[in-house]
Design a protein around this motif. Structure first.
Motif, PDB file in Angstrom:
ATOM      1  N   SER A  79     -18.494 -20.021  35.149  1.00 48.01           N
ATOM      2  CA  SER A  79     -17.229 -20.467  34.992  1.00 48.01           C
ATOM      3  C   SER A  79     -16.390 -19.758  34.707  1.00 48.01           C
ATOM      4  N   ASP A  80     -15.885 -18.302  35.301  1.00 47.61           N
ATOM      5  CA  ASP A  80     -15.238 -17.413  35.393  1.00 47.61           C
ATOM      6  C   ASP A  80     -15.208 -16.780  36.829  1.00 47.61           C
ATOM      7  N   ASP A  81     -14.866 -16.029  37.196  1.00 49.76           N
ATOM      8  CA  ASP A  81     -14.481 -15.298  38.014  1.00 49.76           C
ATOM      9  C   ASP A  81     -15.687 -14.618  38.300  1.00 49.76           C
ATOM     10  N   VAL A  82     -16.858 -13.510  39.334  1.00 47.45           N
ATOM     11  CA  VAL A  82     -17.326 -12.610  38.525  1.00 47.45           C
ATOM     12  C   VAL A  82     -17.352 -11.967  40.223  1.00 47.45           C
ATOM     13  N   ILE A  83     -18.322 -10.711  39.799  1.00 44.07           N
ATOM     14  CA  ILE A  83     -18.512  -9.876  40.814  1.00 44.07           C
ATOM     15  C   ILE A  83     -20.066 -10.570  41.684  1.00 44.07           C
ATOM     16  N   ILE A  84     -20.005 -10.077  43.110  1.00 45.66           N
ATOM     17  CA  ILE A  84     -20.775  -9.965  43.681  1.00 45.66           C
ATOM     18  C   ILE A  84     -20.863  -8.590  45.430  1.00 45.66           C
ATOM     19  N   ASP A  85     -21.474  -8.228  44.845  1.00 44.68           N
ATOM     20  CA  ASP A  85     -21.626  -6.678  45.774  1.00 44.68           C
ATOM     21  C   ASP A  85     -20.681  -5.979  46.142  1.00 44.68           C
ATOM     22  N   GLY A  86     -19.913  -5.737  44.357  1.00 44.89           N
ATOM     23  CA  GLY A  86     -18.256  -5.047  45.202  1.00 44.89           C
ATOM     24  C   GLY A  86     -17.270  -6.552  45.259  1.00 44.89           C
ATOM     25  N   GLU A 164     -43.422 -17.905  47.958  1.00 43.95           N
ATOM     26  CA  GLU A 164     -44.567 -17.680  49.084  1.00 43.95           C
ATOM     27  C   GLU A 164     -44.857 -15.964  48.680  1.00 43.95           C
ATOM     28  N   ASN A 165     -44.638 -14.513  49.670  1.00 43.85           N
ATOM     29  CA  ASN A 165     -44.245 -13.404  48.414  1.00 43.85           C
ATOM     30  C   ASN A 165     -43.525 -12.749  48.032  1.00 43.85           C
ATOM     31  N   THR A 166     -42.266 -13.535  48.610  1.00 44.53           N
ATOM     32  CA  THR A 166     -40.995 -12.806  48.822  1.00 44.53           C
ATOM     33  C   THR A 166     -40.005 -13.187  47.731  1.00 44.53           C
ATOM     34  N   TYR A 167     -39.482 -12.134  47.355  1.00 48.10           N
ATOM     35  CA  TYR A 167     -38.080 -11.806  45.620  1.00 48.10           C
ATOM     36  C   TYR A 167     -37.431 -11.056  46.417  1.00 48.10           C
ATOM     37  N   ILE A 168     -36.119 -11.971  46.455  1.00 49.47           N
ATOM     38  CA  ILE A 168     -34.990 -11.651  46.692  1.00 49.47           C
ATOM     39  C   ILE A 168     -34.220 -11.085  45.499  1.00 49.47           C
ATOM     40  N   GLY A 169     -33.437 -10.157  45.306  1.00 49.32           N
ATOM     41  CA  GLY A 169     -32.311  -9.844  43.296  1.00 49.32           C
ATOM     42  C   GLY A 169     -31.131  -9.763  44.508  1.00 49.32           C
ATOM     43  N   ILE A 170     -30.043 -11.273  43.670  1.00 43.88           N
ATOM     44  CA  ILE A 170     -28.727 -10.721  43.777  1.00 43.88           C
ATOM     45  C   ILE A 170     -28.084 -10.533  42.526  1.00 43.88           C
ATOM     46  N   PRO A 171     -27.754  -9.158  42.867  1.00 37.81           N
ATOM     47  CA  PRO A 171     -26.597  -9.209  40.766  1.00 37.81           C
ATOM     48  C   PRO A 171     -25.842  -8.897  41.156  1.00 37.81           C
ATOM     49  N   PHE A 172     -24.853  -9.580  40.073  1.00 36.62           N
ATOM     50  CA  PHE A 172     -23.504 -10.425  39.975  1.00 36.62           C
ATOM     51  C   PHE A 172     -23.219  -9.508  38.162  1.00 36.62           C
TER      52      PHE A 172
END
Length: 282
Positions: A79-86, A164-172
């Motif tokens: 609902s707002d502009d967000v910052i992802i990886d700068g 499976e046994n994989t995790y990906i984390g994407i901070p914002f």
């Protein structure tokens, strides 16, 4: 009589024709709705399961664009502009695509959302934000594909991809402070007790100007004929943060009395804990 039987037969046949067979969907749909700070985040996706299959590098090939789910492409909205990886991702909705790799994953927030699975023609100009993430290997298996919003704070969260046994984390990051400050400034054109109180608590929790927080919470309390126990409790915390422990203890005792009268055991315990802790500091 034959006519009646014939009509009844035709009616039953009609019911059978209209009936629909219902079975579980192999990749059921799911929706996540989460408030992060003051920003609404929604994710709609489908959830396939392992079913004894090898996933990454097999069912989901390495170095190929993946819909990040099953059926229709996964859609995420902010609902707002967000910052992802700068990088700034403007408010709106996006398809979430990934390119899994052995050592790194590429993640794409794609502007067209009416694709069934991958776009018929991948268009680089439709990539609003892209980034590369290093996957983590989990010590256990996740049977069903899962997206999550974790590590919630006022300023952001982590979008998780697990299977499976994989995790990906994407901070914002979300613009909570900017929105809160604008709201406070707007409210102060004619502030109510609630406006003063919420502004004071926000300043206190975010470690901003504690003296202002004290002034505002005092105004909020003064505007109440009978201040609520939760308001008094917050006032005591702000007083203590400003170094006025004696006043904080006195206010906590008022809050304790009011909480007992209201029959609220949680605030009774909170105030008792504060009083006991602060009295040892005197």
């Amino acid at each position: 009589m034959r006519k009646i039987i014939f009509c009844a037969f035709m009616f039953l046949c009609g019911l059978q024709i209209q009936a629909q067979v219902k079975t579980p969907h192999p990749s059921p749909g799911a929706t996540i709705e989460q408030t992060v700070g003051l920003t609404e985040v929604t994710i709609k996706y489908s959830r396939p399961s392992l079913r004894n299959r090898a996933i990454f590098g097999e069912l989901v090939p390495y170095d190929k664009i993946w819909r990040t789910g099953a059926n229709e492409n996964t859609i995420i909205s902010f609902s707002d502009d967000v910052i992802i990886d700068g990088q700034t991702l403007p408010r709106g909705q996006y398809s979430l695509y990934t390119k899994p790799g052995k050592n790194n994953w590429d993640v794409y927030f794609y502007t067209t959302t009416n694709n069934w699975g991958n776009p018929a023609q991948w268009d680089e100009s439709n990539i609003a934000v892209s980034l590369q993430v290093t996957p983590l290997t989990l010590p256990f298996k996740i049977e069903t594909f899962t997206l999550s919003l974790d590590n919630l704070s006022n300023s952001g969260a982590v979008l998780g991809i697990l299977w499976e046994n994989t995790y990906i984390g994407i901070p914002f990051q979300v613009p909570t402070d900017k929105k809160a400050m604008a709201s406070i400034e707007d409210a102060f054109n004619g502030p109510s007790a609630t406006d003063y109180f919420e502004a004071a608590v926000y300043y206190f929790e975010q470690g901003k100007d504690l003296k202002k927080a004290a002034q505002w919470v005092d105004k909020a309390i003064a505007m109440q004929e009978r201040p609520a126990f939760w308001m008094l409790y917050q006032q005591s915390l702000i007083q203590h943060a400003n170094g006025d422990t004696k006043k904080a203890i006195a206010t906590a005792k008022e809050s304790l009395k009011a909480a007992k009268a209201a029959g609220n055991p949680d605030y009774v315990r909170l105030n008792q804990h504060s009083i006991q802790k602060w009295e040892t500091m005197e």
